[in-house]
Motif scaffolding. Structure first.
Motif, PDB file in Angstrom:
ATOM      1  N   GLY A  29       0.784  -1.226   0.000  1.00 10.69           N
ATOM      2  CA  GLY A  29       0.000   0.000   0.000  1.00 10.69           C
ATOM      3  C   GLY A  29       0.813   1.271   0.000  1.00 10.69           C
ATOM      4  O   GLY A  29       0.255   2.357   0.216  1.00 10.69           O
ATOM      5  N   GLU A  30       2.143   1.194  -0.258  1.00 11.83           N
ATOM      6  CA  GLU A  30       2.969   2.404  -0.195  1.00 11.83           C
ATOM      7  C   GLU A  30       2.595   3.406  -1.281  1.00 11.83           C
ATOM      8  O   GLU A  30       2.671   4.619  -1.088  1.00 11.83           O
ATOM      9  N   VAL A  31       2.246   2.883  -2.456  1.00  4.04           N
ATOM     10  CA  VAL A  31       1.889   3.732  -3.597  1.00  4.04           C
ATOM     11  C   VAL A  31       0.577   3.224  -4.153  1.00  4.04           C
ATOM     12  O   VAL A  31       0.348   2.023  -4.225  1.00  4.04           O
ATOM     13  N   ASP A  32      -0.291   4.142  -4.558  1.00  2.00           N
ATOM     14  CA  ASP A  32      -1.544   3.752  -5.203  1.00  2.00           C
ATOM     15  C   ASP A  32      -1.974   4.918  -6.071  1.00  2.00           C
ATOM     16  O   ASP A  32      -2.431   5.950  -5.569  1.00  2.00           O
ATOM     17  N   GLY A  33      -1.792   4.770  -7.386  1.00  2.00           N
ATOM     18  CA  GLY A  33      -2.140   5.873  -8.268  1.00  2.00           C
ATOM     19  C   GLY A  33      -2.178   5.438  -9.709  1.00  2.00           C
ATOM     20  O   GLY A  33      -1.756   4.334 -10.060  1.00  2.00           O
ATOM     21  N   ASP A  34      -2.729   6.313 -10.551  1.00  2.00           N
ATOM     22  CA  ASP A  34      -2.835   6.054 -11.980  1.00  2.00           C
ATOM     23  C   ASP A  34      -1.880   6.964 -12.732  1.00  2.00           C
ATOM     24  O   ASP A  34      -1.775   8.169 -12.437  1.00  2.00           O
ATOM     25  N   PHE A  35      -1.210   6.382 -13.723  1.00  2.00           N
ATOM     26  CA  PHE A  35      -0.248   7.120 -14.524  1.00  2.00           C
ATOM     27  C   PHE A  35      -0.380   6.652 -15.970  1.00  2.00           C
ATOM     28  O   PHE A  35      -0.746   5.504 -16.237  1.00  2.00           O
ATOM     29  N   SER A  36      -0.048   7.529 -16.897  1.00  2.00           N
ATOM     30  CA  SER A  36      -0.022   7.108 -18.295  1.00  2.00           C
ATOM     31  C   SER A  36       1.274   6.364 -18.576  1.00  2.00           C
ATOM     32  O   SER A  36       2.303   6.589 -17.908  1.00  2.00           O
ATOM     33  N   GLY A  37       1.248   5.497 -19.580  1.00  2.00           N
ATOM     34  CA  GLY A  37       2.461   4.800 -19.958  1.00  2.00           C
ATOM     35  C   GLY A  37       3.548   5.759 -20.377  1.00  2.00           C
ATOM     36  O   GLY A  37       4.730   5.568 -20.056  1.00  2.00           O
ATOM     37  N   GLU A  38       3.161   6.821 -21.098  1.00  2.00           N
ATOM     38  CA  GLU A  38       4.148   7.810 -21.525  1.00  2.00           C
ATOM     39  C   GLU A  38       4.811   8.478 -20.334  1.00  2.00           C
ATOM     40  O   GLU A  38       6.036   8.670 -20.306  1.00  2.00           O
ATOM     41  N   GLU A  39       4.026   8.818 -19.322  1.00  2.00           N
ATOM     42  CA  GLU A  39       4.562   9.458 -18.130  1.00  2.00           C
ATOM     43  C   GLU A  39       5.543   8.536 -17.404  1.00  2.00           C
ATOM     44  O   GLU A  39       6.616   8.963 -16.959  1.00  2.00           O
ATOM     45  N   LEU A  40       5.194   7.257 -17.284  1.00  2.00           N
ATOM     46  CA  LEU A  40       6.051   6.320 -16.564  1.00  2.00           C
ATOM     47  C   LEU A  40       7.351   6.046 -17.310  1.00  2.00           C
ATOM     48  O   LEU A  40       8.382   5.767 -16.693  1.00  2.00           O
ATOM     49  N   MET A  41       7.316   6.130 -18.650  1.00  2.00           N
ATOM     50  CA  MET A  41       8.523   5.856 -19.415  1.00  2.00           C
ATOM     51  C   MET A  41       9.401   7.090 -19.584  1.00  2.00           C
ATOM     52  O   MET A  41      10.625   6.986 -19.626  1.00  2.00           O
ATOM     53  N   LYS A  42       8.798   8.270 -19.675  1.00  2.00           N
ATOM     54  CA  LYS A  42       9.597   9.474 -19.909  1.00  2.00           C
ATOM     55  C   LYS A  42      10.023  10.161 -18.612  1.00  2.00           C
ATOM     56  O   LYS A  42      11.200  10.460 -18.412  1.00  2.00           O
ATOM     57  N   ALA A  43       9.060  10.449 -17.746  1.00  2.00           N
ATOM     58  CA  ALA A  43       9.397  11.107 -16.481  1.00  2.00           C
ATOM     59  C   ALA A  43       9.758  10.091 -15.412  1.00  2.00           C
ATOM     60  O   ALA A  43      10.617  10.342 -14.563  1.00  2.00           O
ATOM     61  N   GLY A  44       9.100   8.944 -15.441  1.00  2.00           N
ATOM     62  CA  GLY A  44       9.385   7.904 -14.467  1.00  2.00           C
ATOM     63  C   GLY A  44       8.621   8.076 -13.170  1.00  2.00           C
ATOM     64  O   GLY A  44       7.902   9.053 -12.959  1.00  2.00           O
ATOM     65  N   LEU A  45       8.778   7.103 -12.297  1.00  2.00           N
ATOM     66  CA  LEU A  45       8.222   7.173 -10.944  1.00  2.00           C
ATOM     67  C   LEU A  45       9.268   7.771 -10.026  1.00  2.00           C
ATOM     68  O   LEU A  45      10.423   7.320 -10.016  1.00  2.00           O
TER      69      LEU A  45
END
Length: 676
Positions: free
Chosen positions: A644-660
């Motif tokens: 439960g440390e992280v729970d959120g929605d992200f776009s694939g582009e966001e996760l690949m370009k900006a990252g987590l």
């Protein structure tokens, strides 16, 4: 003629009765293609080097030995010689492997010297860097990256494939892409890079010619180890082809190894000094409560009935159970383990020959020697040794009801046995030892297919694709302190899939002189849950196990290990066994250099699920953004921590370009995220 995989085409042509390699057609790499003048192989016969151009091409055909595999079979003939070379290509990969068989078709014996399974000339258009790994006890997979220039040789002369150097390399042309290579052999090997007079470089690889020679009598033949090349846009892609081909075609698996079972092994906290029947059975009881699936009795179970006898000196006397430690023998341990729903494993160094073992007196013809001196092992080049070893392992499996055999090898054979009364010559004893050892493992697996065979050699000193065609998994290293663990896993995964890599979480050692970093103490008041999670999750990257005094663990530590065992079984191991794998950070180094964050991503393409492990190492910066791979840019992904440390929605582009972005992890902190 072509070998097409869907991702690469190898183009062969015949000119004036000679074979030419026109090149490989692939988008994985540019500006680094083999020359059509390549010799394909080099073999020294009676002191003369011979390549493909020195033979007559007599046959050329494409075979399909298995679904998804295409194989080019090429027969070359010369006076008194027949050489059959094979090129295998695997569907939807850019991985190829090559090997050949050499047969004496004449009437006189032939002397074979240096044997290069594969020889290719390259003319790179740009500067090239090479990455390789050195290997020694407790310092496996130490990276060396440098410019490729001049003559360069990677090799092992220890008699073990990973002692000195690991049998793997990666070439990085400045124009992009990578070419990885490996020798599928567990003994001495060599891979050479030699400048050509007109520019370019010649790559050759195969058996090491140091102290090697083999006499082929009329109609006798020898087969070379395979040399493997894998091309990729980057190191992750080139490694992925190793993983996919290994899982589908190379690794032998059974129901138990396919399950990726959680293992407990007695060794580090007890060694052979404190282990006995009572201690083992108390640990088995705790292991069952914690959800462990395999309990392994390591060294110390055999030898004279003396509590103080030391295991190393009696290797070879496998009929002899130490009754002081195990008064009822070994079978009651297996029965008790099975009664609790777990599998039973047993350690055996079947190749080893201790200084005090009676085997040397009973069978002096088994002893490997060089220059008349004992080498410390039994020579599998001798067919009688192969039969003896099979019968010993068969008896251990049947009489002790073993489900798992850990096969160790704790010495350097060097150039190997030079006796001529074993069925081999003075110069090919090591070569025939490994061929005999492989045959013994094949026979054992055929007759007892349910038994898991674990490869180990002083930890991680015999790790190669050849051994991994005969064993279910390989142990990575004896030490298991955290940063060391991450370094070796990062390195080993360039060549082998995570589900073939076994290592334990940070162990408590009873050794009186351990490495200074090997200092885990489960009763340390400064041990926090975050640190224990960090230590444990590192082991969960591949096959998961631990070696602790289970009955003596503080209750909260035992409960946390049981929790991680459940998480591994319920959520993680399906990714480990099936997923594509990505290293998202550079290799960390045990000396404190290298990347001080470490992240690995597992991707199941069929269900579009991902698993992400993130570790902040000592000295790591406070925050790091980790960019993911292989997502679909336009899709939305739910990212959830397993706790439960992280729970959120992200776009694939966001996760690949900006990252987590991770900015809350302490040093020696970790997180595991499920991404759907």
């Amino acid at each position: 003629m072509e070998l097409t995989t869907g991702k690469m085409t190898l183009q062969f042509s015949q000119k004036a009765g000679k074979l030419r390699l026109s090149g490989w057609d692939t988008s994985a790499i540019r500006g680094f293609t083999p020359s059509e003048s390549s010799g394909f192989f080099t073999v020294w016969v009676d002191g003369k080097p011979l390549q493909a151009q020195d033979f007559i091409l007599s046959a050329l055909e494409v075979e399909q030995p298995a679904p998804g595999v295409k194989r080019l079979r090429v027969v070359f003939e010369a006076d008194g010689l027949e050489l059959t070379q094979f090129w295998a290509a695997y569907a939807e990969t850019t991985l190829i492997e090559s090997w050949f068989a050499l047969q004496n078709t004449g009437r006189k014996p032939l002397s074979v010297g240096r044997v290069d399974t594969l020889s290719l000339d390259f003319f790179p258009e740009t500067e090239v860097e090479i990455l390789s790994f050195t290997g020694d006890w407790g310092s496996e997979f130490e990276p060396v990256r440098r410019r490729l220039e001049g003559t360069m040789t990677l090799q092992s002369r220890s008699g073990r494939s990973s002692k000195g150097n690991h049998p793997w390399f990666a070439l990085f042309p400045a124009g992009g892409g990578v070419v990885c290579g490996s020798v599928a052999w567990s003994g001495n090997w060599a891979m050479r890079f030699e400048p050509l007079s007109g520019g370019g470089v010649r790559f050759s690889g195969g058996l090491n010619d140091w102290e090697f020679s083999k006499t082929l009598g009329p109609e006798e033949r020898m087969e070379t180890p395979a040399v493997i090349l894998s091309l990729g846009k980057d190191l992750n892609e080139a490694s992925r082809w190793f993983h996919r081909v290994g899982r589908q075609y190379w690794y032998p698996r059974n129901d138990l190894s396919n399950r990726q079972p959680v293992e407990w092994n007695h060794w580090w906290p007890y060694e052979d000094v404190e282990i006995n029947e009572e201690v083992f059975l108390r640990n088995v009881q705790e292991a069952a409560r914690m959800g462990v699936e395999v309990c392994t009795l390591d060294a110390g179970w055999f030898g004279p009935s003396d509590r103080g006898s030391e295991w190393y000196a009696y290797r070879g006397d496998w009929y002899w159970v130490n009754r002081e430690r195990f008064p009822r023998g070994i079978r009651p341990l297996a029965d008790a383990t099975h009664a609790l729903g777990m599998k039973f494993g047993l350690w055996c160094e079947i190749e080893g020959l201790g200084a005090k073992a009676q085997l040397a007196q009973e069978h002096p013809d088994f002893v490997a020697t060089r220059g008349g001196e004992r080498l410390g092992y039994v020579c599998f080049g001798n067919p009688a040794v192969q039969e003896w070893a099979y019968q010993i392992l068969r008896r251990l499996i049947v009489e002790y009801d073993c489900d798992w055999i850990k096969l160790d090898f704790n010495l350097d054979p060097g150039a190997g046995c030079d006796r001529t009364d074993h069925g081999h010559g003075s110069g090919d004893g090591l070569y025939e030892h490994y061929r005999g050892y492989y045959r013994t493992l094949e026979r054992l697996r055929h007759d007892y297919p349910h038994v898991v065979l674990e490869n180990c050699s002083s930890g991680g000193l015999r790790i190669d694709p050849g051994m991994m065609r005969h064993t279910d998994m390989t142990f990575l290293s004896d030490p298991d302190w955290p940063v060391h663990d991450l370094q070796i896993f990062w390195g080993a995964s360039t060549m082998l899939a995570p589900d073939s890599l076994l290592h334990w979480s940070f162990c408590e050692w009873r050794n009186t002189n351990p490495p200074p970093q090997q200092n885990f103490n489960p009763r340390d008041p400064n041990l926090t849950r975050e640190k224990l999670d960090y230590y444990t999750r590192i082991s969960m990257l591949g096959l998961f196990g631990f070696s602790q005094k289970l009955p003596d663990l503080p209750s909260w530590v035992a409960e946390r290990l049981a929790y991680h065992t459940r998480v591994y079984k319920e959520h993680i191991r399906r990714f480990v066994s099936q997923a594509d794998f990505y290293r998202l950070t550079d290799q960390p180094r045990r000396d404190g250099s290298g990347d001080r964050w470490c992240a690995f991503q597992y991707h199941l393409p069929e269900t579009e699920e991902h698993l992400l492990f993130v570790f902040r190492l000592p000295g790591g910066e406070v925050a790091r953004s980790i960019r993911l791979e292989a997502l679909q840019p336009e899709r939305s992904y739910r990212v959830q921590g397993l706790e439960g440390e992280v729970d959120g929605d992200f776009s694939g582009e966001e996760l690949m370009k900006a990252g987590l972005r991770f900015d809350q992890l302490p040093e020696e902190g970790s997180m595991v995220l499920l991404i759907r």
